[in-house]
Design an enzyme around this catalytic site. Structure first.
Site, PDB file in Angstrom:
ATOM      1  N   SER A   1      39.153  49.150  31.555  1.00  0.00           N
ATOM      2  CA  SER A   1      39.727  47.815  31.752  1.00  0.00           C
ATOM      3  C   SER A   1      40.287  47.280  30.428  1.00  0.00           C
ATOM      4  O   SER A   1      41.213  47.859  29.863  1.00  0.00           O
ATOM      5  CB  SER A   1      38.675  46.885  32.354  1.00  0.00           C
ATOM      6  OG  SER A   1      39.247  45.691  32.814  1.00  0.00           O
TER       7      SER A   1
ATOM      8  N   ASP B   1      43.410  49.453  42.755  1.00  0.00           N
ATOM      9  CA  ASP B   1      42.834  48.482  41.811  1.00  0.00           C
ATOM     10  C   ASP B   1      43.249  47.069  42.214  1.00  0.00           C
ATOM     11  O   ASP B   1      44.435  46.759  42.319  1.00  0.00           O
ATOM     12  CB  ASP B   1      43.334  48.792  40.395  1.00  0.00           C
ATOM     13  CG  ASP B   1      42.573  48.030  39.323  1.00  0.00           C
ATOM     14  OD1 ASP B   1      41.980  46.990  39.636  1.00  0.00           O
ATOM     15  OD2 ASP B   1      42.570  48.492  38.164  1.00  0.00           O
TER      16      ASP B   1
ATOM     17  N   HIS C   1      38.992  48.852  40.950  1.00  0.00           N
ATOM     18  CA  HIS C   1      38.881  48.734  39.492  1.00  0.00           C
ATOM     19  C   HIS C   1      37.709  49.558  38.955  1.00  0.00           C
ATOM     20  O   HIS C   1      37.797  50.200  37.917  1.00  0.00           O
ATOM     21  CB  HIS C   1      38.730  47.264  39.100  1.00  0.00           C
ATOM     22  CG  HIS C   1      38.912  47.009  37.646  1.00  0.00           C
ATOM     23  ND1 HIS C   1      40.056  47.342  36.971  1.00  0.00           N
ATOM     24  CD2 HIS C   1      38.083  46.463  36.711  1.00  0.00           C
ATOM     25  CE1 HIS C   1      39.941  47.006  35.697  1.00  0.00           C
ATOM     26  NE2 HIS C   1      38.753  46.481  35.515  1.00  0.00           N
TER      27      HIS C   1
END
Length: 806
Positions: A671, A744, A778
């Site tokens: 991330s 995501d 994610h």
């Protein structure tokens, strides 16, 4: 000329084809696989009387087959339209119960569970003699209830529950029935967006109002989406008794929240209304909150909230009007709500930001003021008639205040008992302890004028969790208990002032976390669980928390692991993997604090780099990457400089110990950590390779703020430009492995970020590999995906850290 053009096209096509690899799911080496294929210890629940302990089991990973089931992405939700529950829901598959008071040595298997349990939405009954939950079948969601003493389960409804959004089930105060959201009988059929013939274009309109929203994903985008969202959000509320009888309680609507008053006589119900939005998620759609009696008689609509697309700029911006309706935990049926005194605009300079009101039955008209807060209001911890604690927070200066006030006398000025930087962990006074009152709600636990706080206990010397007793009249504190472990970590789970024992969880770097009762008078321990360490192959690795300084004197820290079988006497130089995540601070003091504990159990979760300890790598995990901006300076004004400085200091620290070949260091992150990796590889020569997972690389695609950046692109274009690796793809000179979930849904890190960045890198001749994981969001869930991710990383590290020529 024509032939030359065709030939060039053919060459281009061959290049594109050669650049793609159709790869089946792969598995990493056996040593890594053995760390993945371990059973997951159960979650532990205790009732408030601490008589029964529930062990709730689940699989560590899902499967790609589960992720491949039908999914609709609407208004910020991800829904399985066949089963009517979140498509990414995590399920539990077994429950065992142990009676702690009768001396049972082993937990008892709950009988009567469904054949293949998929359990979630657990909810204790008010008397905690039962626990309700839902079970998802192939076609829907059922309501089940478990008798705790008998350790038996039974089904109450067919698979017609609507668990798509908000509250799914709530107990009546007497524990004899529940309110449950069910699929309406008149629900319309969903429309297949792929097969439907459009009736016209989709048009969005801006009429001069600013709407600086984050880059949300899974939003509505068409009339078909609106239709499908409405059908999936619609529920009828039923009253379901413990014998399975049910009666309609409220007619169909898009119900979001259901909350009983503490005395159980009233119910607060929130329902979404139209118009919908293509700019914001469902929780910012219009909604109405209404109070009903427990017999479903309407009392009053307390608020009607319009569509909230337009908010002032800033993280602390809120809408105007009444917000945050909730019940007072210390009163039978009193509502509280909040109103902004600054128009919801953080940029306005005002003495007070928010004001809290209370509203008593019949819940009409304006409420009575209780307290005003200097920062943005967060919540109230209710105590007694004349005592409560209010909390607020402000982003720009990281300030939080705790107010002691008298709800029965609003004219009396509140007293600020804590006024601190919430990132300052060394001076964190802890969190006040709560206990259940006669209404079954949590309120401030007190003995006379004394309240109690439990804290994590971070200090410069180490971590020592504590319990303090605080006199709310004199504000003097006295330490009741402090963990003395230097070779273990003791987390304080539940403390009660009237009890002689405290529930704790104890672990070490090699001992799995287990639960105990700690006798506060004798300090003796009664062990409740005995979970074994499933990661034997890495239990003997050397682990330590190291401290070091970057070039401006700021003290940093990280957890250092040496590979399996490493001989510290010989000090053979090994390749190293550094894993990190940048964090922003407004003061150097907080940024330099050490919150790592070498006694925390060594647990290689799915995204951890610790698996590669079995492959001969030194691991520097959770390396400090503070980005500091003091005073009027913002942290991101010097993001790149501080990033490189953090990285160099970390490598220097390990290199000075003689453990690594500093020419063979890789950096990895997930991330915002992936964003860090791309910047480090572009703006330093410290690393031989990088691993970037689920990142965002072009900040102009998140123009109204990202991470901790409040400024929009047009206010700080140079900051956005300098921080965006995409803008500096020509500077990439180290091999980078990029991995991203194709589904995501995290704000800002949509898959296009990796795809466009990879295209830029490839076009400019950089060495890169992009792996797009089907169906993954994610964070990654399917075992097939995680094993393949570990294999990709293993091959990448081997190629660029081990197989390189000297």
């Amino acid at each position: 000329m024509k032939r030359l053009f065709i030939a060039m096209l053919l060459v281009f096509a061959v290049c594109i084809t050669a650049a793609q690899e159709n790869v089946d799911y792969q598995k990493p080496s056996k040593e890594i696989l053995d760390l993945v294929d371990v059973p997951l210890a159960p979650s532990v629940l205790l009732d408030d009387a601490q008589q029964f302990m529930l062990l709730i089991y689940r699989d560590a990973y899902g499967s790609i087959e589960e992720l491949s089931k039908e999914e609709l992405r609407l208004g910020g939700l991800r829904i399985n339209p066949k089963t009517n529950i979140g498509s990414r829901t995590r399920y539990y598959n077994n429950i065992k119960i142990r009676n702690l008071k009768n001396g049972e040595a082993q937990a008892k298997q709950v009988s009567g569970l469904p054949e293949k349990p998929m359990l979630t939405n657990f909810s204790w009954s008010p008397d905690q003699k039962q626990i309700a939950c839902t079970h998802t079948t192939n076609t829907g969601v059922e309501l089940w209830v478990i008798n705790i003493e008998k350790a038996s389960a039974k089904k109450l409804t067919k698979d017609r529950i609507n668990a798509n959004m908000g509250s799914t089930l709530k107990w009546f105060e007497d524990g004899k029935a529940l309110l449950v959201k069910m699929i309406p009988e008149d629900r319309k059929k969903l429309i297949d967006a792929e097969e439907a013939v459009p009736s016209g274009p989709t048009v969005s309109v801006s009429e001069g109002e600013t709407a600086q929203n984050r880059t949300y994903q899974d939003l509505l985008s068409s009339e078909i989406d609106e239709h499908n969202f409405e059908q999936l959000a619609q529920s009828s509320i039923y009253k379901v008794s413990l014998n399975g009888d049910k009666e309609r309680w409220l007619e169909s609507a898009m119900y979001r929240g259901i909350n009983f008053s503490p005395d159980g006589k009233y119910v607060m119900v929130s329902a979404i209304e139209k118009p919908f939005s293509y700019l914001v998620p469902y929780y910012r759609f219009p909604y109405k909150t209404t109070i009903y009696t427990k017999d479903a008689q309407k009392v009053e609509t307390v608020v009607e909230v319009p569509l909230t697309e337009d908010l002032p700029k800033g993280f602390m911006a809120v809408r105007t009007g009444k917000r945050q309706f909730s019940w007072r935990n210390d009163k039978p049926a009193t509502l509280t709500y909040v109103k902004a005194l600054d128009g919801g605009d953080p940029a306005k300079d005002v003495e007070y930001r928010d004001e809290v009101f209370q509203l008593e039955a019949p819940f009409n008209g304006e409420g009575k003021s209780l307290i005003k807060t200097q920062n943005r209001f967060r919540y109230i911890m209710w105590g007694r008639e004349d005592l409560a604690l209010a909390y607020d927070r402000w982003w720009k200066n990281r300030n939080t205040k705790t107010y002691l006030f008298d709800p029965s006398n609003p004219d009396k000025d509140p007293e600020i008992i804590f006024d601190r930087n919430y990132q300052d962990r060394y001076n964190d006074p802890g969190r006040f302890v709560t206990e259940e009152n006669d209404l079954g709600r949590n309120v401030l636990a007190m003995k006379g004028d004394h309240a109690y706080l439990t804290g994590s206990g971070y200090t410069k010397e180490g971590q020592f969790p504590f319990v303090d007793k605080m006199n709310l009249e004199t504000k003097q504190t006295q330490r009741v208990y402090e963990s003395e472990y230097t070779d273990k970590l003791e987390n304080l789970i539940r403390f009660r002032p009237e009890s002689e024992r405290m529930l704790v969880r104890i672990q070490s770097s090699t001992e799995y976390p287990n639960y105990f009762f700690r006798n506060l008078e004798t300090s003796g321990l009664e062990q409740l669980t005995d979970f074994k360490n499933p990661f034997k192959s890495i239990q003997d690795v050397h682990k330590e928390v190291i401290t070091y300084k970057r070039d401006d004197g700021l003290e940093l820290n990280a957890t250092l692991y040496l590979p399996v079988g490493y001989d510290k006497e010989k000090k053979e130089k090994k390749p190293m993997i550094m894993w990190a995540y940048p964090r922003e601070y407004k003061d150097r003091s907080s940024a330099s604090q050490n919150t790592k504990n070498p006694n925390k159990f060594t647990y290689p979760f799915w995204g951890s780099p610790l698996y590669y300890l079995t492959q001969g790598y030194v691991i520097l995990d959770d390396a400090s990457f503070p980005i500091v901006g003091e005073g009027d300076k913002q942290p991101n004004d010097s993001f790149r400089k501080q990033l490189v400085s953090n990285a160099k200091a970390a490598i220097d620290a390990v290199d000075s110990r003689g453990y690594i070949d500093r020419e063979k260091v890789a950096v990895g992150g997930h991330s915002y950590g992936a964003f860090m990796v791309a910047n480090l590889l572009s703006h330093s020569d410290l690393f031989a390779a990088g691993i970037a997972r689920s990142g965002a690389y072009n900040r102009t695609l998140t123009p109204f703020g990202f991470q901790a950046e409040e400024r929009n692109y047009w206010e700080a274009p140079q900051v956005y430009y300098k921080m965006s690796p995409f803008m500096h793809a020509d500077k990439m000179d180290a091999p980078m492995l990029m991995i991203h979930g194709k589904a995501d849904n995290n704000s800002g890190t949509y898959p296009m970020q990796s795809e466009r960045y990879f295209n830029a890198l490839k076009g400019l001749g950089a060495t890169a590999r992009l792996v797009m994981l089907p169906k993954e969001s994610h964070s990654y869930r399917a075992k097939e995906s995680i094993l393949h991710m570990l294999w990709e990383q293993e091959q990448w590290l081997k190629k660029y850290l081990k197989d390189t020529k000297e």
